[in-house]
Design an enzyme around this catalytic site. Structure first.
Site, short mmCIF file in Angstrom:
data_model
loop_
_atom_site.label_atom_id
_atom_site.label_comp_id
_atom_site.label_asym_id
_atom_site.label_seq_id
_atom_site.Cartn_x
_atom_site.Cartn_y
_atom_site.Cartn_z
N ASP A 66 8.09 -50.13 37.99
CA ASP A 66 7.74 -49.79 39.53
C ASP A 66 7.14 -48.32 39.58
OD1 ASP A 66 8.55 -52.16 39.85
OD2 ASP A 66 10.37 -51.69 40.99
N ILE A 97 6.58 -55.28 31.25
CA ILE A 97 7.52 -56.11 31.97
C ILE A 97 6.81 -57.32 32.77
CG2 ILE A 97 9.19 -55.95 33.64
CD1 ILE A 97 10.16 -54.17 31.63
N ARG A 116 6.31 -64.33 37.25
CA ARG A 116 7.40 -64.30 37.70
C ARG A 116 8.37 -65.67 37.81
NH1 ARG A 116 7.37 -59.35 42.17
NH2 ARG A 116 9.44 -59.06 41.36
N PRO A 117 8.64 -66.19 36.75
CA PRO A 117 9.51 -67.47 36.95
C PRO A 117 10.80 -67.05 37.34
CG PRO A 117 9.01 -66.91 34.51
CD PRO A 117 8.25 -65.85 35.36
N ILE A 118 11.57 -68.22 37.54
CA ILE A 118 13.01 -67.99 37.95
C ILE A 118 13.95 -68.68 37.06
CG2 ILE A 118 12.74 -67.24 40.26
CD1 ILE A 118 13.70 -70.23 40.98
N ASP A 119 13.38 -69.12 35.81
CA ASP A 119 14.27 -69.96 35.07
C ASP A 119 15.68 -69.25 34.62
OD1 ASP A 119 12.24 -68.13 33.70
OD2 ASP A 119 13.11 -68.78 31.82
N LEU A 120 15.75 -67.83 34.47
CA LEU A 120 16.77 -67.13 34.11
C LEU A 120 17.94 -67.32 35.24
CD1 LEU A 120 15.44 -64.13 32.37
CD2 LEU A 120 16.19 -66.10 31.32
N CYS A 144 3.09 -64.14 41.84
CA CYS A 144 2.54 -63.11 42.72
C CYS A 144 1.73 -62.01 42.06
CB CYS A 144 3.47 -62.17 43.68
SG CYS A 144 4.37 -60.98 42.19
N ARG A 198 9.60 -62.25 47.28
CA ARG A 198 10.41 -63.06 46.08
C ARG A 198 11.86 -62.58 46.21
NH1 ARG A 198 7.98 -64.87 42.06
NH2 ARG A 198 10.22 -64.49 41.01
N ARG A 240 6.07 -52.49 52.79
CA ARG A 240 7.16 -53.21 52.21
C ARG A 240 7.88 -52.13 51.50
NH1 ARG A 240 6.06 -56.52 47.49
NH2 ARG A 240 8.39 -56.74 47.74
N LYS A 271 15.00 -49.99 48.69
CA LYS A 271 14.66 -51.16 49.09
C LYS A 271 15.28 -52.27 48.01
CE LYS A 271 10.52 -53.04 47.66
NZ LYS A 271 10.62 -54.16 46.71
N ASN A 272 15.37 -51.79 46.79
CA ASN A 272 15.66 -52.75 45.49
C ASN A 272 17.18 -52.88 45.33
OD1 ASN A 272 12.99 -53.61 45.40
ND2 ASN A 272 12.79 -52.47 43.50
C1 LIG Z 1 13.32 -56.79 44.49
C2 LIG Z 1 13.69 -56.05 43.25
O1 LIG Z 1 14.56 -55.59 42.77
N1 LIG Z 1 12.49 -56.19 42.34
C3 LIG Z 1 12.46 -55.45 41.21
C4 LIG Z 1 12.96 -56.40 40.22
O2 LIG Z 1 12.47 -57.57 40.32
P1 LIG Z 1 12.73 -58.93 39.46
O3 LIG Z 1 14.18 -59.13 39.47
O4 LIG Z 1 11.86 -60.01 40.22
O5 LIG Z 1 12.37 -58.52 38.08
P2 LIG Z 1 13.12 -59.14 36.58
O6 LIG Z 1 13.88 -57.85 36.06
O7 LIG Z 1 13.63 -60.47 37.00
O8 LIG Z 1 11.77 -59.35 35.79
C5 LIG Z 1 11.44 -58.82 34.42
C6 LIG Z 1 10.83 -59.71 33.44
O9 LIG Z 1 11.62 -60.95 33.28
C7 LIG Z 1 10.93 -62.09 33.65
N2 LIG Z 1 11.76 -63.27 34.39
C8 LIG Z 1 12.49 -62.76 35.38
C9 LIG Z 1 13.16 -63.83 35.79
C10 LIG Z 1 13.29 -65.03 35.40
O10 LIG Z 1 13.94 -66.09 35.74
N3 LIG Z 1 12.55 -65.48 34.20
C11 LIG Z 1 11.82 -64.29 33.56
O11 LIG Z 1 10.86 -64.71 32.72
C12 LIG Z 1 9.85 -61.59 34.87
O12 LIG Z 1 8.69 -62.57 34.87
C13 LIG Z 1 9.47 -60.28 34.25
O13 LIG Z 1 8.52 -60.41 33.24
O14 LIG Z 1 13.13 -55.91 39.09
C14 LIG Z 1 11.69 -55.60 38.54
C15 LIG Z 1 11.91 -55.01 37.01
O15 LIG Z 1 12.43 -53.88 37.12
C16 LIG Z 1 10.94 -54.50 39.45
O16 LIG Z 1 9.52 -54.44 39.13
C17 LIG Z 1 11.11 -55.17 41.01
O17 LIG Z 1 10.63 -54.10 41.83
C1 LIG Z 2 7.70 -55.45 42.49
C2 LIG Z 2 8.43 -54.79 43.39
O1 LIG Z 2 9.25 -55.48 44.66
P1 LIG Z 2 9.42 -57.22 44.48
O2 LIG Z 2 10.21 -57.45 43.44
O3 LIG Z 2 10.11 -57.21 45.75
O4 LIG Z 2 7.89 -57.83 44.30
C3 LIG Z 2 8.36 -53.45 43.43
O5 LIG Z 2 9.54 -52.96 44.34
O6 LIG Z 2 7.69 -52.71 42.93
#
Ligand SMILES: CC(=O)N[C@H]1[C@@H](OP(=O)(O)OP(=O)(O)OC[C@H]2O[C@@H](n3ccc(=O)[nH]c3=O)[C@H](O)[C@@H]2O)O[C@H](CO)[C@@H](O)[C@@H]1O
Ligand SMILES: C=C(OP(=O)(O)O)C(=O)O
Length: 427
Positions: A314, A336, A128-132, A123, A99, A406, A24-25
């Site tokens: 995960d 994480i 899970r911010p998207i600032d990065l 969630c 997301r 999912r 999936k990921n």
């Molecule tokens: C669809 C997918 O591939 N999902 C995976 C992806 O989620 P996702 O890509 O959302 O996870 P990230 O690696 O970005 O998140 C890691 C950490 O960085 C923080 N963060 C992230 C982005 C940002 O802009 N700012 C910030 O602070 C997050 O809140 C978290 O604490 O990687 C996670 C970590 O391996 C997995 O659990 C998810 O299953």
């Molecule tokens: C957290 C997960 O997915 P998503 O980032 O899509 O929420 C996951 O696959 O465990």
């Protein structure tokens, strides 16, 4: 939304074999990559999952033509073609469901010069911010405004390569910027890039499309922008989290399962924990692996989640389910996501002895779990409860099955084929 539940009568040692699905990921960013080009992108070995359907709907409303088929192995195959971006808006109604929808942001800005994507919001597992993601796009010259719950990103003259240094490791932000950088003018360097194997899978596909990327598998990716990309076909890598989850199913029930198509080379941290806990693992290389747990109780092993190559967040809930039955005490630390222990109160209702202190959970092993109706608020927590139910005495009903849909393709069929007493019921 399916409100069905999964009902399990536990206690059967699982024996047999399971074919591991595409990840999936990996599949989600690979699908988003179609937005970078007007050339067709064919993806094979896709899992049939709710998230794939959600992203297909989102892509279609951005202008992607989707042709569905079946690949040589019977898995889902999609040919995606986006002659032009017809709609820059990714609406809240779709983004809130998943997301990973944020992954359309980088490709649309890079190709079309403008995108408007709903902020995903938090969630169950954390803020899970998207600032990065936004920082990375700004580093490549995009103007970003946040308005009415949307990210409005503009780069009317195209993105320009630059240095993107991530202060913390983010899988999604690395993927978004990697895709955007493929069409940026000049060279982009991503420092402190995530090294998850799904990122290398995306990079291989982008390179097949004509992108120029160096540093695969390292934390420094160097991308030389190109003006256009070409048609490509790519097979999605196997799902290391699905494989890890079924490996736990073998260990927790004292059974033996062969996981066809699993990639032990990208599951080392998970397999180390399972081996230290007492499981015997046979590595069949590219063919997969066999896992068995035949003697004595599970040994208690401390686990700390980390970015790859560390132990994956995960897999945390699934391994916690296993450790509830350990012969001693152990500590699981989640580094994480700040709220990824939602399975703890439900495991406790099944007889587990777990105390949470901040980001660590102390687990004192019990001899037996007992079945109960349980409910989880996210995908992997739900899988942790399914695994606990497989080992428990009596009946466990895992509600809110849509979380499992999912991320686990044909979950009941795969487990039933190994002897599990499991069925989907209407609630
Ligand atoms: C669809 C997918 O591939 N999902 C995976 C992806 O989620 P996702 O890509 O959302 O996870 P990230 O690696 O970005 O998140 C890691 C950490 O960085 C923080 N963060 C992230 C982005 C940002 O802009 N700012 C910030 O602070 C997050 O809140 C978290 O604490 O990687 C996670 C970590 O391996 C997995 O659990 C998810 O299953
Ligand atoms: C957290 C997960 O997915 P998503 O980032 O899509 O929420 C996951 O696959 O465990």
């Amino acid at each position: 939304m399916a409100l069905d539940a999964i009902q399990i009568r536990g206690g059967n040692p699982l024996r047999g074999s399971i074919q591991i699905s595409g990840a999936k990921n990996a599949a989600l960013p690979l699908m988003a990559a179609t937005l970078l080009s007007d050339a067709p992108l064919t993806l094979t070995n896709l899992p049939r999952l709710a998230d794939i359907g959600t992203l297909t709907s989102l892509l279609a409303q951005h202008g992607t033509e989707v042709t569905e088929g079946v690949d040589a192995n019977g898995s889902l195959q999609l040919t995606l073609r986006t002659p032009r971006i017809t709609e820059i808006l990714a609406p809240y109604d779709i983004v809130r469901k998943m997301r990973a929808s944020i992954l359309v942001l980088g490709p649309i800005v890079a190709r079309h010069g403008e995108a408007k994507v709903s902020l995903p919001g938090g969630c169950a597992i954390g803020n899970r911010p998207i600032d990065l993601h936004l920082k990375g796009l700004k580093d490549l010259g995009a103007d970003i405004i946040l308005e009415d719950g949307y990210v409005h990103a503009k780069a009317p003259n195209g993105l320009v390569g630059g240095v993107v240094n991530f202060p913390i490791v983010s899988v999604g932000a690395t993927e978004n910027i990697l895709m955007a950088a493929c069409l940026a003018r000049g060279t982009t360097i991503i420092e402190n890039a995530a090294r998850e194997p799904e990122i290398a899978d995306l990079a291989y596909c982008l390179m097949a499309m004509g992108a120029q990327i160096d540093g695969l598998g390292t934390d420094r990716l160097v991308i030389e922008g190109v003006t256009s990309l070409r048609p490509a076909t790519h097979a999605v890598m196997p799902d290391r989290i699905e494989a890890g989850s079924y490996a736990v199913a073998a260990a927790i029930t004292g059974g033996k399962i062969t996981l066809h198509g699993a990639r032990p080379d990208i599951m080392l941290a998970t397999l180390d924990v399972l081996r230290n806990a007492g499981a015997e693992i046979t590595d069949h290389g590219a063919e997969g692996l066999t896992i068995a747990h035949s003697t004595g109780r599970i040994r208690g092993i401390d686990v700390v989640t980390q970015p790859f190559p560390g132990f994956p967040t995960d897999m945390q809930a699934q391994v916690m389910a296993l450790m509830t039955l350990c012969d001693s005490a152990c500590m699981i630390t989640e580094t994480i996501f700040e709220n990824r222990f939602m399975h703890v109160p439900e495991l406790t209702r099944m007889g587990a002895d777990i105390t949470v202190h901040g980001s660590s959970a102390m687990i004192r092993g019990v001899r037996q779990l007992t079945g109960a109706p349980v409910m989880a608020t996210d995908l992997r927590a739900s899988m942790g409860l399914v695994l606990a139910g497989l080992a428990a005495t009596g009946t466990t009903t895992v509600n809110r099955v849509y979380h499992l849909d999912r991320g686990y393709e044909r979950l009941e069929d795969k487990l039933r084929a190994c002897g599990a007493d499991i069925e989907r019921i209407k609630t």
